[in-house]
Write a protein that holds these residues in place. Structure first.
Motif, PDB file in Angstrom:
ATOM      1  N   ALA A  59       0.874  -1.326  -0.021  1.00 41.43           N
ATOM      2  CA  ALA A  59       0.027   0.030   0.200  1.00 41.43           C
ATOM      3  C   ALA A  59       0.825   1.351   0.008  1.00 41.43           C
ATOM      4  CB  ALA A  59      -0.892   0.035   1.209  1.00 41.43           C
ATOM      5  N   ARG A  60       0.649   2.202  -0.992  1.00 45.29           N
ATOM      6  CA  ARG A  60       1.338   3.583  -1.004  1.00 45.29           C
ATOM      7  C   ARG A  60       0.560   4.600  -0.100  1.00 45.29           C
ATOM      8  NH1 ARG A  60       1.145   6.174  -5.697  1.00 45.29           N
ATOM      9  NH2 ARG A  60       3.328   7.183  -5.390  1.00 45.29           N
ATOM     10  N   VAL A  61       1.490   4.908   0.834  1.00 48.11           N
ATOM     11  CA  VAL A  61       0.940   5.929   1.901  1.00 48.11           C
ATOM     12  C   VAL A  61       1.826   7.127   1.790  1.00 48.11           C
ATOM     13  CG1 VAL A  61       0.577   6.336   4.256  1.00 48.11           C
ATOM     14  CG2 VAL A  61       0.137   4.128   3.462  1.00 48.11           C
ATOM     15  N   VAL A  62       1.256   8.393   1.792  1.00 48.32           N
ATOM     16  CA  VAL A  62       2.110   9.502   1.642  1.00 48.32           C
ATOM     17  C   VAL A  62       1.884  10.077   3.125  1.00 48.32           C
ATOM     18  CG1 VAL A  62       0.078  10.985   0.889  1.00 48.32           C
ATOM     19  CG2 VAL A  62       2.564  11.706   0.699  1.00 48.32           C
ATOM     20  N   VAL A  63       3.202  10.554   3.914  1.00 37.51           N
ATOM     21  CA  VAL A  63       2.757  11.539   4.893  1.00 37.51           C
ATOM     22  C   VAL A  63       3.029  12.880   4.690  1.00 37.51           C
ATOM     23  CG1 VAL A  63       4.092  11.893   7.288  1.00 37.51           C
ATOM     24  CG2 VAL A  63       4.201   9.446   6.367  1.00 37.51           C
ATOM     25  N   LEU A  64       2.146  13.549   5.024  1.00 37.34           N
ATOM     26  CA  LEU A  64       1.915  15.082   4.612  1.00 37.34           C
ATOM     27  C   LEU A  64       2.348  15.919   5.847  1.00 37.34           C
ATOM     28  CD1 LEU A  64       1.052  16.466   1.926  1.00 37.34           C
ATOM     29  CD2 LEU A  64      -1.189  16.774   3.168  1.00 37.34           C
ATOM     30  N   LYS A  65       3.827  16.427   5.507  1.00 33.56           N
ATOM     31  CA  LYS A  65       4.407  17.046   6.735  1.00 33.56           C
ATOM     32  C   LYS A  65       4.023  18.609   6.774  1.00 33.56           C
ATOM     33  CE  LYS A  65       9.120  18.157   8.380  1.00 33.56           C
ATOM     34  NZ  LYS A  65      10.589  17.940   8.157  1.00 33.56           N
ATOM     35  N   THR A  66       3.599  18.952   8.001  1.00 31.84           N
ATOM     36  CA  THR A  66       2.821  20.315   7.818  1.00 31.84           C
ATOM     37  C   THR A  66       3.795  21.285   8.723  1.00 31.84           C
ATOM     38  OG1 THR A  66       1.345  19.763   9.689  1.00 31.84           O
ATOM     39  CG2 THR A  66       0.721  19.240   7.458  1.00 31.84           C
ATOM     40  N   GLY A  67       4.975  20.967   9.056  1.00 28.69           N
ATOM     41  CA  GLY A  67       5.915  21.746   9.906  1.00 28.69           C
ATOM     42  C   GLY A  67       7.041  20.851  10.645  1.00 28.69           C
ATOM     43  N   THR A  68       7.763  21.806  11.050  1.00 30.15           N
ATOM     44  CA  THR A  68       8.923  21.211  11.879  1.00 30.15           C
ATOM     45  C   THR A  68       8.972  21.446  13.589  1.00 30.15           C
ATOM     46  OG1 THR A  68      10.366  21.532  10.009  1.00 30.15           O
ATOM     47  CG2 THR A  68      11.521  21.528  12.003  1.00 30.15           C
ATOM     48  N   THR A  69       9.323  20.539  13.969  1.00 29.40           N
ATOM     49  CA  THR A  69       9.350  20.630  15.550  1.00 29.40           C
ATOM     50  C   THR A  69      10.571  21.454  16.124  1.00 29.40           C
ATOM     51  OG1 THR A  69       9.089  19.370  17.684  1.00 29.40           O
ATOM     52  CG2 THR A  69      10.669  18.419  16.319  1.00 29.40           C
ATOM     53  N   TRP A  83       8.891  10.665  13.249  1.00 26.85           N
ATOM     54  CA  TRP A  83       8.331   9.892  14.243  1.00 26.85           C
ATOM     55  C   TRP A  83       6.874   8.942  13.426  1.00 26.85           C
ATOM     56  CZ3 TRP A  83       6.511  14.456  18.065  1.00 26.85           C
ATOM     57  CH2 TRP A  83       7.520  15.399  18.429  1.00 26.85           C
ATOM     58  N   PHE A  84       6.522   9.296  12.425  1.00 27.53           N
ATOM     59  CA  PHE A  84       5.600   8.429  11.969  1.00 27.53           C
ATOM     60  C   PHE A  84       6.480   7.349  11.223  1.00 27.53           C
ATOM     61  CE2 PHE A  84       3.209  12.317  12.852  1.00 27.53           C
ATOM     62  CZ  PHE A  84       2.040  11.825  13.172  1.00 27.53           C
ATOM     63  N   LEU A  85       7.416   7.657  10.633  1.00 28.43           N
ATOM     64  CA  LEU A  85       8.075   6.887   9.655  1.00 28.43           C
ATOM     65  C   LEU A  85       8.709   5.737  10.657  1.00 28.43           C
ATOM     66  CD1 LEU A  85      10.283   8.846   7.427  1.00 28.43           C
ATOM     67  CD2 LEU A  85       8.443   7.449   6.751  1.00 28.43           C
ATOM     68  N   ARG A  86       8.925   5.902  12.020  1.00 31.26           N
ATOM     69  CA  ARG A  86       9.299   4.825  13.007  1.00 31.26           C
ATOM     70  C   ARG A  86       8.020   4.333  13.423  1.00 31.26           C
ATOM     71  NH1 ARG A  86      12.807   8.984  15.094  1.00 31.26           N
ATOM     72  NH2 ARG A  86      11.223   9.361  16.886  1.00 31.26           N
ATOM     73  N   GLY A  87       6.956   4.806  13.399  1.00 31.14           N
ATOM     74  CA  GLY A  87       5.874   4.050  13.964  1.00 31.14           C
ATOM     75  C   GLY A  87       4.860   3.275  13.246  1.00 31.14           C
ATOM     76  N   LEU A  88       4.822   3.777  11.744  1.00 34.91           N
ATOM     77  CA  LEU A  88       4.008   3.012  10.774  1.00 34.91           C
ATOM     78  C   LEU A  88       4.626   1.790  10.462  1.00 34.91           C
ATOM     79  CD1 LEU A  88       3.038   6.061   8.555  1.00 34.91           C
ATOM     80  CD2 LEU A  88       1.560   4.672   9.765  1.00 34.91           C
ATOM     81  N   SER A  89       3.950   1.000   9.766  1.00 37.61           N
ATOM     82  CA  SER A  89       4.323  -0.672   9.226  1.00 37.61           C
ATOM     83  C   SER A  89       5.389  -0.688   8.330  1.00 37.61           C
ATOM     84  CB  SER A  89       3.101  -1.195   8.922  1.00 37.61           C
ATOM     85  OG  SER A  89       3.457  -2.471   8.388  1.00 37.61           O
ATOM     86  N   ASP A  90       6.355  -1.312   8.454  1.00 45.24           N
ATOM     87  CA  ASP A  90       7.398  -1.744   7.395  1.00 45.24           C
ATOM     88  C   ASP A  90       6.511  -2.007   6.112  1.00 45.24           C
ATOM     89  OD1 ASP A  90       9.327  -0.797   8.987  1.00 45.24           O
ATOM     90  OD2 ASP A  90       9.789  -2.736   9.637  1.00 45.24           O
ATOM     91  N   GLU A  91       5.378  -2.751   6.131  1.00 43.05           N
ATOM     92  CA  GLU A  91       4.580  -3.192   5.062  1.00 43.05           C
ATOM     93  C   GLU A  91       4.026  -2.387   4.150  1.00 43.05           C
ATOM     94  OE1 GLU A  91       4.685  -6.631   4.414  1.00 43.05           O
ATOM     95  OE2 GLU A  91       6.106  -6.521   6.218  1.00 43.05           O
ATOM     96  N   LEU A  92       4.190  -0.957   4.355  1.00 40.78           N
ATOM     97  CA  LEU A  92       3.718   0.074   3.756  1.00 40.78           C
ATOM     98  C   LEU A  92       4.968   0.815   2.973  1.00 40.78           C
ATOM     99  CD1 LEU A  92       1.454   1.893   6.434  1.00 40.78           C
ATOM    100  CD2 LEU A  92       0.737   0.165   4.700  1.00 40.78           C
ATOM    101  N   ASP A  93       4.529   1.138   1.660  1.00 42.22           N
ATOM    102  CA  ASP A  93       5.339   1.995   0.833  1.00 42.22           C
ATOM    103  C   ASP A  93       5.094   3.399   1.045  1.00 42.22           C
ATOM    104  OD1 ASP A  93       7.011   3.174  -1.189  1.00 42.22           O
ATOM    105  OD2 ASP A  93       5.718   2.200  -2.895  1.00 42.22           O
ATOM    106  N   ILE A  94       6.123   4.067   1.807  1.00 39.97           N
ATOM    107  CA  ILE A  94       5.585   5.584   2.475  1.00 39.97           C
ATOM    108  C   ILE A  94       6.691   6.481   1.824  1.00 39.97           C
ATOM    109  CG2 ILE A  94       5.741   6.793   4.562  1.00 39.97           C
ATOM    110  CD1 ILE A  94       5.504   4.059   6.025  1.00 39.97           C
ATOM    111  N   THR A  95       5.856   7.529   1.455  1.00 43.61           N
ATOM    112  CA  THR A  95       6.659   8.724   0.914  1.00 43.61           C
ATOM    113  C   THR A  95       6.365   9.934   1.810  1.00 43.61           C
ATOM    114  OG1 THR A  95       6.425   8.039  -1.531  1.00 43.61           O
ATOM    115  CG2 THR A  95       6.552  10.160  -1.025  1.00 43.61           C
ATOM    116  N   VAL A  96       7.178  10.921   2.080  1.00 45.21           N
ATOM    117  CA  VAL A  96       7.055  12.104   2.728  1.00 45.21           C
ATOM    118  C   VAL A  96       6.931  13.150   1.868  1.00 45.21           C
ATOM    119  CG1 VAL A  96       7.984  13.595   4.602  1.00 45.21           C
ATOM    120  CG2 VAL A  96       8.213  11.106   4.695  1.00 45.21           C
TER     121      VAL A  96
END
Length: 223
Positions: A59-69, A83-96
């Protein structure tokens, strides 16, 4: 930079982070557990996104980054997207995609799921990048692409879909607070495995003050 009245609250937030075993606990760790963990909850968490994907690919998932801590937090724990990349499943194809920098990741229908991060920005400022991201998210919702908004992300979703996000009348809320799930949460894929009441760590000045038409409230606290 943190200055003025925000300094005591920021220091309190840093102290709170120091007491945690993992920074993922700060923002909705229960919603973002890795599918590597045993048991039904981990297997169920990816189902909504995976069902949109063909069986021959992740599954292709995009993390929409809305700022910097804040710099001190980023130096120790990484930025919001990490934080989200560490928490989301390795079974996902993730783009930021950096929405704050004007990046919008193509057609929302190209994605099987969307995650929207937190931000130090304020939705009520109506920044151009934020309004553009909100319009993009409306298209995603109308196309029935699963969207998870956290902190700024859920405030932006509410605003874009016709609700209201703004400064909470009681000011800033920071620390550990009890969250109560409502009966409607029993059928939600993210919340149904959680206890009826649980502690959560948080900090925010703005909140969703009015839900969009058709939205269902799943949980709350006493603030």
């Amino acid at each position: 930079m943190v200055e003025g009245d925000d300094i005591p609250m920021f220091e309190k937030f840093l102290d709170m982070l120091n007491e945690l075993d993992d920074v993922q606990n700060v923002f909705h760790n229960a919603e973002l557990q890795s599918s590597k963990q045993p048991g039904p909850p981990a297997a169920q968490e990816d189902s909504t996104m995976q069902q949109n994907a063909p069986t021959n690919r992740k599954a292709r998932v995009v993390v929409l980054k809305t700022g910097t801590t804040y710099p001190d937090i980023r130096a120790r724990f990484g930025d919001f997207d990490e934080w989200f990349l560490r928490g989301l499943s390795d079974e996902l194809d993730i783009t930021v995609a950096n929405a704050e920098a004007g990046e919008l990741p193509g057609n929302p229908e190209d994605w099987d799921g969307i995650v929207v991060t937190g931000s130090p920005a304020m939705v009520s400022d109506r920044a151009e990048w934020s309004e553009n991201a909100g319009r993009w998210l409306v298209k995603a919702v109308r196309s029935e692409v699963p969207v998870l908004g956290v902190c700024y992300g859920h405030q932006l979703l509410a605003h874009a879909l016709g609700g209201e996000a703004g400064y909470h009348p009681n000011g800033r809320e920071t620390g550990t607070h009890e969250v109560e799930l409502l009966p409607e949460a029993a059928s939600d894929v993210l919340f149904r495995e959680l206890p009826e009441k649980f502690p959560a760590q948080l900090t925010h000045r703005q909140s969703v003050l009015r839900l969009p038409e058709g939205a269902v409230l799943l949980g709350r606290n006493q603030f």
